[in-house]
Design an enzyme around this catalytic site. Structure first.
Site, PDB file in Angstrom:
ATOM      1  N   PHE A  19     -12.839  62.303  39.070  1.00  0.00           N
ATOM      2  CA  PHE A  19     -14.089  61.712  38.460  1.00  0.00           C
ATOM      3  C   PHE A  19     -15.447  62.801  38.423  1.00  0.00           C
ATOM      4  O   PHE A  19     -16.427  62.510  38.659  1.00  0.00           O
ATOM      5  CB  PHE A  19     -14.522  60.447  39.137  1.00  0.00           C
ATOM      6  CG  PHE A  19     -13.201  59.415  39.436  1.00  0.00           C
ATOM      7  CD1 PHE A  19     -12.919  58.787  38.480  1.00  0.00           C
ATOM      8  CD2 PHE A  19     -12.516  59.754  40.478  1.00  0.00           C
ATOM      9  CE1 PHE A  19     -12.108  57.590  38.465  1.00  0.00           C
ATOM     10  CE2 PHE A  19     -11.510  58.755  40.511  1.00  0.00           C
ATOM     11  CZ  PHE A  19     -11.142  57.773  39.434  1.00  0.00           C
ATOM     12  N   LYS A  71      -8.861  55.511  36.538  1.00  0.00           N
ATOM     13  CA  LYS A  71      -9.413  56.685  35.841  1.00  0.00           C
ATOM     14  C   LYS A  71      -9.661  56.247  34.362  1.00  0.00           C
ATOM     15  O   LYS A  71     -10.625  56.443  33.812  1.00  0.00           O
ATOM     16  CB  LYS A  71      -8.330  57.903  35.793  1.00  0.00           C
ATOM     17  CG  LYS A  71      -8.863  58.807  34.783  1.00  0.00           C
ATOM     18  CD  LYS A  71     -10.033  59.583  35.249  1.00  0.00           C
ATOM     19  CE  LYS A  71     -10.301  60.868  34.443  1.00  0.00           C
ATOM     20  NZ  LYS A  71     -11.509  61.530  34.771  1.00  0.00           N
ATOM     21  N   ALA A 119     -29.453  55.366  24.646  1.00  0.00           N
ATOM     22  CA  ALA A 119     -29.093  55.041  23.502  1.00  0.00           C
ATOM     23  C   ALA A 119     -29.310  56.520  22.789  1.00  0.00           C
ATOM     24  O   ALA A 119     -29.822  57.439  22.947  1.00  0.00           O
ATOM     25  CB  ALA A 119     -30.056  54.204  22.368  1.00  0.00           C
ATOM     26  N   GLY A 120     -28.453  56.934  21.551  1.00  0.00           N
ATOM     27  CA  GLY A 120     -28.328  58.236  21.002  1.00  0.00           C
ATOM     28  C   GLY A 120     -27.445  58.168  19.910  1.00  0.00           C
ATOM     29  O   GLY A 120     -27.214  57.264  19.369  1.00  0.00           O
ATOM     30  N   CYS A 127     -13.144  64.083  27.787  1.00  0.00           N
ATOM     31  CA  CYS A 127     -12.671  62.717  28.493  1.00  0.00           C
ATOM     32  C   CYS A 127     -12.722  61.563  27.802  1.00  0.00           C
ATOM     33  O   CYS A 127     -11.705  60.838  27.744  1.00  0.00           O
ATOM     34  CB  CYS A 127     -13.319  62.570  30.026  1.00  0.00           C
ATOM     35  SG  CYS A 127     -12.695  64.155  31.238  1.00  0.00           S
TER      36      CYS A 127
END
Length: 314
Positions: A19, A71, A119-120, A127
């Site tokens: 992770f 995962k 936000a974007g 991944c």
């Protein structure tokens, strides 16, 4: 079963998903939230858990299928948060709300927390795209239609198109326009271009006939974007540009909305795809500023500039 069929009954199989995030992998490995160990045989699982001795984290034992699902599900949930806040950003634009303030308010709820609520232009990297498609395919192969995940992926793709729409709103037809993409890596702190939003934006802009310049402090996209003019400095990228688009949240761009940059541009338009800048400061410095999910001022109108003839292709 596959190992047994090959006469490898003495070899155990353990799922030990990582992770770690790019840019903080060593820290994430040494200080994980948890260590997940999935095994068919308890002794095999214990052997892998022992490899993490000295790392202060809860070790969670489970079966192999569940460990692998942890995962995929973890990344899918993070992707869902990003797509959700991007959807909220789009509604904010329609209603005059500010998604940055909304996200701050949401993040103070202890049930939700502040993480992955920025936000974007959408997520990229190795991944998230890979794991979202893997989980989608796994569900489909099992006969289940993962409707929510399909929407999460679709929202992420549509988010990039909205940047193109913002440019067209201000500039009209993009043919012959010069657009500077500031940042190419899928996120700051890495040179990774895998599934980076910049690649999609650059390709779409060129398809519209725009001339694209690009800058990134570490990522090199010459192989992926041979038709883009790659610049060594931000100043070179924005010189004579009709618009600058912040694609990656590099700290070097935090002061890009300054007079020096404005004077280099043909039109002082900034599309802030990461909500990195202070809108009021940018406007005070003479820029037309538009972020993602932030209030747009009706006073933000580009000064009239004679249209250039589209550049002839060599």
């Amino acid at each position: 079963a596959a190992l047994d069929a090959r006469g490898l009954e003495h070899v155990g199989y353990v799922s030990n998903p990582e992770f770690t995030a790019e840019g903080s992998a060593v820290r994430d490995f040494m200080r994980p939230d948890r260590v997940v160990v999935g095994s068919f045989d308890k002794a095999d699982g214990d052997a892998v858990a022992a490899l993490h001795a000295g790392i202060d984290a809860e070790v969670v034992h489970m079966d192999v299928a569940s460990a692998e699902m942890v995962k995929l599900a973890s990344n899918a949930f993070l992707m869902t948060r990003i797509s959700f806040i991007n959807e909220i950003a789009n509604v904010c634009e329609a209603t005059g709300a500010d998604v940055v303030r909304v996200a701050d308010g949401i993040g103070l709820d202890r049930r939700l927390g502040p993480h992955f609520l920025r936000a974007g232009v959408g997520w990229g990297g190795s991944c998230f795209p890979k794991d979202s498609l893997a989980l989608k395919q796994l569900a489909a192969n099992s006969g289940y239609h993962f409707q929510l995940l399909n929407a999460v992926i679709e929202v992420n793709e549509l988010q990039k198109r909205r940047v193109i729409g913002k440019l067209q709103k201000h500039l009209g037809r993009l043919r012959g326009k010069r657009v500077a993409l500031l940042g190419l890596a899928f996120k700051a702190g890495t040179d990774d271009l895998r599934e980076a939003p910049s690649l999609v934006l650059a390709s779409r802009l060129m398809a519209e006939g725009a001339h694209v310049r690009a800058w990134d402090p570490v990522a090199d996209a010459r192989a992926q974007l041979p038709q883009v003019e790659h610049c060594e400095t931000v100043e070179d990228a924005v010189r004579g540009a009709d618009a600058a688009v912040i694609v990656t949240e590099w700290p070097e761009l935090r002061d890009v909305a300054r007079a020096e940059i404005r004077d280099l541009m043909a039109r002082p338009l900034i599309i802030d795809g990461r909500n990195l800048l202070d809108p009021e400061r940018a406007r005070a410095n003479g820029f037309v500023y538009e972020g993602i999910g932030r209030p747009f001022s009706p006073a933000d109108v580009l000064p009239s500039t004679p249209e250039r003839e589209p550049e002839l292709e060599s």
